[in-house]
Design an enzyme around this catalytic site. Sequence first.
Site, PDB file in Angstrom:
ATOM      1  N   SER A 147      12.250 -20.848 -26.906  1.00  0.00           N
ATOM      2  CA  SER A 147      12.052 -18.909 -26.774  1.00  0.00           C
ATOM      3  C   SER A 147      10.160 -19.310 -27.451  1.00  0.00           C
ATOM      4  O   SER A 147      10.327 -19.882 -28.323  1.00  0.00           O
ATOM      5  CB  SER A 147      12.842 -18.593 -27.511  1.00  0.00           C
ATOM      6  N   ASN A 165      -2.678  18.337   4.788  1.00  0.00           N
ATOM      7  CA  ASN A 165      -3.686  19.086   4.343  1.00  0.00           C
ATOM      8  C   ASN A 165      -3.481  20.013   2.692  1.00  0.00           C
ATOM      9  O   ASN A 165      -4.566  20.292   2.112  1.00  0.00           O
ATOM     10  CB  ASN A 165      -3.760  20.692   4.934  1.00  0.00           C
ATOM     11  N   GLY A 218     -15.431  22.270  16.589  1.00  0.00           N
ATOM     12  CA  GLY A 218     -14.316  22.600  16.955  1.00  0.00           C
ATOM     13  C   GLY A 218     -13.082  21.105  17.573  1.00  0.00           C
ATOM     14  O   GLY A 218     -13.993  20.634  17.856  1.00  0.00           O
ATOM     15  N   THR A 219     -12.088  21.568  17.772  1.00  0.00           N
ATOM     16  CA  THR A 219     -11.298  19.982  18.191  1.00  0.00           C
ATOM     17  C   THR A 219     -11.617  19.481  19.361  1.00  0.00           C
ATOM     18  O   THR A 219     -11.062  18.357  19.699  1.00  0.00           O
ATOM     19  CB  THR A 219      -9.831  20.088  18.195  1.00  0.00           C
ATOM     20  N   ASN A 275      -2.705 -18.159 -19.041  1.00  0.00           N
ATOM     21  CA  ASN A 275      -3.259 -19.203 -17.215  1.00  0.00           C
ATOM     22  C   ASN A 275      -4.590 -18.134 -17.054  1.00  0.00           C
ATOM     23  O   ASN A 275      -5.753 -18.603 -16.264  1.00  0.00           O
ATOM     24  CB  ASN A 275      -2.469 -18.319 -16.683  1.00  0.00           C
ATOM     25  N   TYR A 333      -3.827  12.734  15.984  1.00  0.00           N
ATOM     26  CA  TYR A 333      -4.903  13.783  14.613  1.00  0.00           C
ATOM     27  C   TYR A 333      -4.627  12.990  13.543  1.00  0.00           C
ATOM     28  O   TYR A 333      -2.876  12.352  13.508  1.00  0.00           O
ATOM     29  CB  TYR A 333      -4.434  15.143  14.316  1.00  0.00           C
ATOM     30  N   ARG A 372       4.385  -9.452  -9.442  1.00  0.00           N
ATOM     31  CA  ARG A 372       3.014  -8.834  -8.060  1.00  0.00           C
ATOM     32  C   ARG A 372       3.005  -9.832  -7.129  1.00  0.00           C
ATOM     33  O   ARG A 372       3.363 -10.963  -6.994  1.00  0.00           O
ATOM     34  CB  ARG A 372       2.312  -9.303  -9.635  1.00  0.00           C
ATOM     35  N   HIS A 422      14.073 -13.542 -19.551  1.00  0.00           N
ATOM     36  CA  HIS A 422      14.325 -11.980 -20.776  1.00  0.00           C
ATOM     37  C   HIS A 422      12.200 -12.432 -21.543  1.00  0.00           C
ATOM     38  O   HIS A 422      12.313 -13.827 -21.714  1.00  0.00           O
ATOM     39  CB  HIS A 422      14.563 -12.661 -21.884  1.00  0.00           C
ATOM     40  N   ASN A 426      14.570 -24.308 -16.228  1.00  0.00           N
ATOM     41  CA  ASN A 426      14.788 -22.476 -17.901  1.00  0.00           C
ATOM     42  C   ASN A 426      14.062 -22.576 -18.118  1.00  0.00           C
ATOM     43  O   ASN A 426      13.703 -23.098 -19.120  1.00  0.00           O
ATOM     44  CB  ASN A 426      15.916 -23.725 -18.266  1.00  0.00           C
TER      45      ASN A 426
END
Length: 432
Positions: free
Chosen positions: A371, A210, A63-64, A352, A86, A299, A329, A343
């Site tokens: 690109s 709960n 019990g509590t 990496n 609690y 990240r 992009h 750029n």
Amino acid sequence: MKSSLHKVLHPVAGRPMLLHLLASASELQPERQVVVVGAGREQVEQAVADTGVTVAVQAQQLGTGHAVAQGHDALAGFAGDVLILYGDVPLVRPETMRAMIDRLNRGDEPRAVVLGFRPDDAAAYGRIIADGQGIIEKMVEYKDASEAERAVTLCNSGLMAVRSTDLFVLLDRIGNNNAAGEYYLPDIVMLPGGQSAVIETEAWEVAGVNSRIELAGVEAVWQARRRAEAMQDGVTLIAPDTVFFAHDTVLGRDVVVEPNVVFGPGVSVADDVTIHAFSHLEGATVESGAEIGPYARLRPGAEIGPRAKVGNFVEIKKARLDEGAKANHLSYIGDAHVGAGANIGAGTITCNYDGFLKYRTEIGAGAFIGSNSALVAPTSIGAGAIVAAGSVVTRPVEADALCLVRPEQVEKPGWAVRFRERMKAKKAAAKG
């Protein structure tokens, strides 16, 4: 919860519920913090190992009241006030905790202060019957309450403040003569020889968890309050209900957050930043005037400098973009440093990882990466250098040089016509 994870360690806004509560209590600068653990104690002990709290063990769950009694040795020699909270009730504010302590030390010196609330649906909560001064006349469980008592809307949250000099004396006086054979903490309130008081708070603040459904409800409350706070502090949320914050998200003024943005833990955003739709940020720092997204992912370890741009479908991990650098992009920049004004062309990746170790890429100020280039780390691109589109760079490139890594273009006139005729004849022969 139907989970292998201890209930109090399920996260709200990216932080375990128990740690939310400890952080709020810490704002009162308590002399001691004690966490009582029982079943699944190893997970909880590990979660609080670096917080400076003392752990007390409730070997049997009786019990509590019995749980609180296990804190006796941890509070030996302590003569202050004790807040009983609690771990699955994570949203209690420091202001409310302070109000409980203040009420305990008002002139009438109640033996205990109970935190009450008035839910929209009182359901089967225990009721608190109190006079106009908040002195408790009776606390009664719903199943034991009369119809008149059930009509009372003031309910017991279970949270209390008690002087340490009284707490364990009172706990020694309660019994376990009930259906469950347990020692109930609220029983100390109605012991003869003293009076207790109640103060009220809003129902959302004492919402317990709960189930996964209740966890989602508490998360929704936390997020709604954090969104409102952000907007009050000068942040524009275009579609507030679609933005999700972590417990430690920091946003400056005049930040614009478009729909469906998620902030994981450890994000700090300076003034005048725009975060476009469907971006996800975690463990990242974004400096003034930068622009993120749409569909960008930052990240842990991402550092975006002033007025830098991270565009659509770009992922940044453990890398810094200096002032005005752009990756607009479809690129991956990991374990790298991109100089001011550089750029990064569409489809560029910093290679990496070799399957075992990580390596860095250095890109100088004002460099231009064409690109669909692959920069195989460890490598460096000098300031002002140009890497031609489609290059696979495996060695350092000098400043202001042109790096061209691809075979010479060869053109064979009429080859395509001859090829098609040859293949048509081959196909016809195969059918014949």
